[in-house]
Write a protein that holds these residues in place. Structure first.
Motif: not given
Lengths: 290, 270
Positions: A152-160
Motif C-alpha cells: 500500500x502506498x499513500x496517495x492523498x488524492x484519494x482523500x474524501x
C-alpha cells in the motif's frame, strides 16, 4: 434488570411491614432496610437525572454536522465513536491546519477538524497526520492504493474530506468576470475543478469562464475556498454526505462501458414493483380504456 | 535547619508537582517544539516515537460503543493499565492527573477560609464514582461516543494546556468551585469515574502506605490531610497497610506524620 427488580420487591415488603401491627419487626429490621431502599432509589433517580442531562449535552454536540475531518477519516458516525482525542494528527500537521475542537467551536469536543477558509488542507504527499492515529479514526487504507510491488502506498488524492460547492449567484465568474482563482488554486486542477467556456447570453458577445467541480476527483481540501475572492467564499467545502445526492442503483449509464458492472455486487432486488409493473406492456395496450 | 525540615515535610508534594508539571510540559513541548519524548496527551500518546500509551478507561468507553479500535490504542491501554495495576493505588490521580492540582488548590482554599469547620453543604457517597463508571459505559454504548471523555474536565484541562484551552476552562472551574463550595474532595474523591477506574485497577499493586500502630501517637494528622480518609480506617486501631485502591498514593500522610508511623512500603515483601 436484576438490580432494578430487587428494590421493587422490597418496597412491597416495606409497605406491608408498615401496616403490620407486630412491633418487633419494625424496630429491628425496618430502619436499615428502609435506609437501603431509599438510598438505592435515590441513587437510581440521580443516575437517571444525571444520565439524561449528560446525554442531552452529548447529543447536542454530536448533531453539529458541518465538520471537516482530516484525510483518511472514517465516516463521521464511526469517527466520533473511535477518536480518542489525543491530538497526534493535530501535532503532525505541518501547516497547523488541524485543530482540536474546543467547547465553543460547535464541533464534537476534542476531535480534530479544519476550517477551509482560514487554513485548508495542503494535501501533503506523505500525509503526516494519518499514520500517528492510534485509534483507527483516521484509516490509512482509505488514502492508500496498491503500489507496483503490491504494497500500500499513500496517495492523498484519494482523500474524501468534503466536496467543493459553488454558489453560482455570488460567484463572480458566473457574472462574466474573468476570475479563475479557485481553478488555479486547485491542487487537482483540470480534474477536480474545470472551467466551462460558454457565451454570456445577456450580451451575446462575451465569454463566461465558469468553474465547475467534479465530485469524483475533489478531495475537499478547501484550497479553492481559501482562494476565493468574494467577500464570503462562493466556492466552499461541505461534508460529502451533506453536499451529495444519491441515485438508486437502478440507474445504469448505458453509455459508460463499465457502469453496469456495479450491478454485479448488488444483492437486493432492484426491479421496480408497482401495481402496474406485474402486467406486461401488451396487457396494458389491450385494456379497454386505451 | 528550620527550612530543611520544612522541605522534608513536603518532599512527596514537591515531587508530585514536579511530575505532574513535567508530564504536561513534555506533552506541550511535543506539540509546540516537536520533542519526541511524549506526543499526544493523557488520552493517548506515543513515548519516544515508539511506545504507544492510552487511557484504558477511554479505550473501554470507545470499545463499548461497539468500535474495534486500532492496535496502538489497545496495546497502549494495556501498557498503562498494567503499569498502574502493578504499582498500585491511584498513582495516576496523585502524580499525573493535572486536575489534582486544581482540586488540591480548592482544598487549600477551603482550609484557609475555614470552610472545613462548617457543616458540609452537601454530602455524597464515596461510591458515586463507581455508579458514574457504569453510567459512562452505558451512555457510551447508547450514544455511540465515549461519554465521559465528552464532558471530562481532565480531558478539557490537559487538551487545553497542550492544544489551546478555549472555553474548556469552564469545565475546570466547575470542578474547582464544586470542591471549594460544595463537597470537600468532591470531584476526585467522590465523582470522577477515572479515579474510580484506577481505584479498581490499583487494588492489588505493591506500593502502598503502611501504618505502624506501635509508633503512632494518635495525633490524627494523617487522616486530617488525607483526601480519601476512609482508606486510613486502621489508624489507631491496628497496624497494617492501606489496601483500598482508593488511596491516591500521594504520600501526604507519610509527610505529616511526626512519629514515623506511616510509610510507603512494598506490601508483598517483608
Amino acid at each position: 434488570m436484576q438490580g432494578r427488580g430487587r428494590p421493587a420487591r422490597m418496597m412491597t415488603e416495606t409497605t406491608i411491614g408498615r401496616d403490620d401491627p407486630a412491633p418487633a419487626n419494625r424496630t429491628n429490621m425496618m430502619p436499615e432496610r428502609r435506609d437501603f431502599l431509599i438510598k438505592t432509589v435515590k441513587s437510581l433517580g440521580l443516575a437517571t437525572a444525571g444520565g439524561l442531562e449528560w446525554s442531552g449535552f452529548i447529543e447536542e454536540g454530536k448533531s453539529a454536522p458541518l465538520v471537516l475531518r482530516p484525510p483518511g477519516a472514517v465516516p463521521e458516525k464511526q469517527f466520533i465513536a473511535s477518536c480518542i482525542k489525543c491530538g497526534m494528527c493535530v501535532e503532525a500537521c505541518p501547516y497547523d491546519a488541524l485543530i482540536l475542537a474546543k467547547p465553543e467551536d460547535d464541533k464534537p469536543i476534542g476531535t480534530p477538524y479544519f476550517t477551509a477558509r482560514t487554513s485548508p488542507c495542503r494535501m501533503c504527499k506523505d500525509i503526516p497526520c494519518v499514520p500517528p492515529c492510534p485509534s483507527g479514526a483516521l484509516d490509512k487504507t482509505l488514502v492508500s492504493e496498491k503500489g507496483e510491488n503490491g504494497a500500500l502506498v499513500l496517495n492523498i488524492n484519494l482523500a474524501k474530506m468534503g466536496l467543493a460547492v459553488i454558489d453560482r449567484e455570488t460567484c463572480i465568474a458566473y457574472s462574466g468576470i474573468q476570475c479563475d482563482a479557485c481553478y488555479r488554486a486547485c491542487p487537482l486542477i483540470d480534474k477536480a475543478i474545470t472551467v466551462e467556456y460558454t457565451r454570456i447570453e445577456r450580451t451575446g458577445k462575451h465569454a463566461m469562464l465558469a468553474p465547475a467541480v467534479h465530485s469524483n476527483a475533489c478531495t475537499g481540501c478547501g484550497v479553492c475556498e481559501k482562494a476565493c475572492v468574494t467577500q464570503k467564499a462562493s466556492i466552499f467545502i461541505l461534508p460529502r454526505e451533506l453536499a451529495m445526492g444519491k441515485s438508486s442503483i437502478r440507474y445504469v449509464k448505458g453509455w459508460e462501458s463499465r457502469d453496469e458492472e456495479r450491478l454485479k455486487d448488488v444483492k437486493e432486488d432492484v426491479k421496480t414493483k408497482t401495481p402496474r409493473s406485474g402486467q406486461s406492456p401488451v396487457d396494458y395496450l389491450n385494456q379497454e380504456e386505451f | 535547619m528550620h527550612k530543611f525540615i520544612n522541605m522534608k515535610k513536603y518532599k512527596y508534594l514537591i515531587s508530585r508537582r514536579i511530575t505532574q508539571i513535567a508530564i504536561l510540559f513534555l506533552f506541550f513541548a511535543g506539540n509546540a517544539f516537536g520533542w519526541k519524548i511524549l506526543r499526544g496527551n493523557l488520552s493517548s500518546a506515543k513515548a519516544f516515537d515508539a511506545v504507544p500509551l492510552s487511557d484504558p478507561f477511554a479505550v473501554l468507553q470507545l470499545t463499548s460503543t461497539g468500535t474495534v479500535l486500532a492496535q496502538d490504542a489497545i496495546l497502549g491501554s494495556i501498557i498503562i493499565l498494567v503499569f498502574y495495576a502493578v504499582i498500585g493505588g491511584r498513582i495516576f490521580c496523585g502524580w499525573v492527573c493535572p486536575v489534582n492540582m486544581v482540586t488540591d488548590a480548592a482544598n487549600k482554599l477551603r482550609k484557609i477560609l475555614g470552610m472545613d469547620k462548617q457543616q458540609r453543604a452537601m454530602e455524597i457517597a464515596r461510591g458515586v464514582r463507581y455508579w458514574v463508571i457504569g453510567l459512562s459505559l452505558a451512555l457510551s454504548a447508547v450514544l455511540g461516543v465515549a461519554a465521559f471523555e465528552w464532558i471530562s474536565p481532565i480531558g478539557a484541562l490537559h487538551r487545553g494546556i497542550i492544544y489551546g484551552m478555549g472555553f474548556g476552562w469552564a469545565f475546570v472551574a466547575v470542578v474547582f468551585l464544586f470542591d471549594l463550595f460544595a463537597v470537600k474532595n468532591g470531584f476526585c474523591g467522590h465523582v470522577c469515574p477515572l479515579g474510580g477506574f484506577y481505584a479498581l485497577a490499583g487494588r492489588f499493586g505493591f506500593l502502598r502506605v503502611g501504618y505502624n500502630k506501635d509508633k503512632c501517637t494518635l495525633c490524627m494528622k494523617c487522616t486530617d490531610i488525607c483526601p480519601e480518609k476512609q482508606v486510613l480506617h486502621m489508624v489507631g486501631k491496628q497496624s497494617g497497610a492501606v489496601l483500598s485502591g482508593e488511596c491516591i498514593n500521594c504520600g501526604r500522610c507519610v509527610e505529616v506524620c511526626n512519629d514515623d508511623a506511616v510509610n510507603f512500603r512494598n506490601i508483598y515483601s517483608n
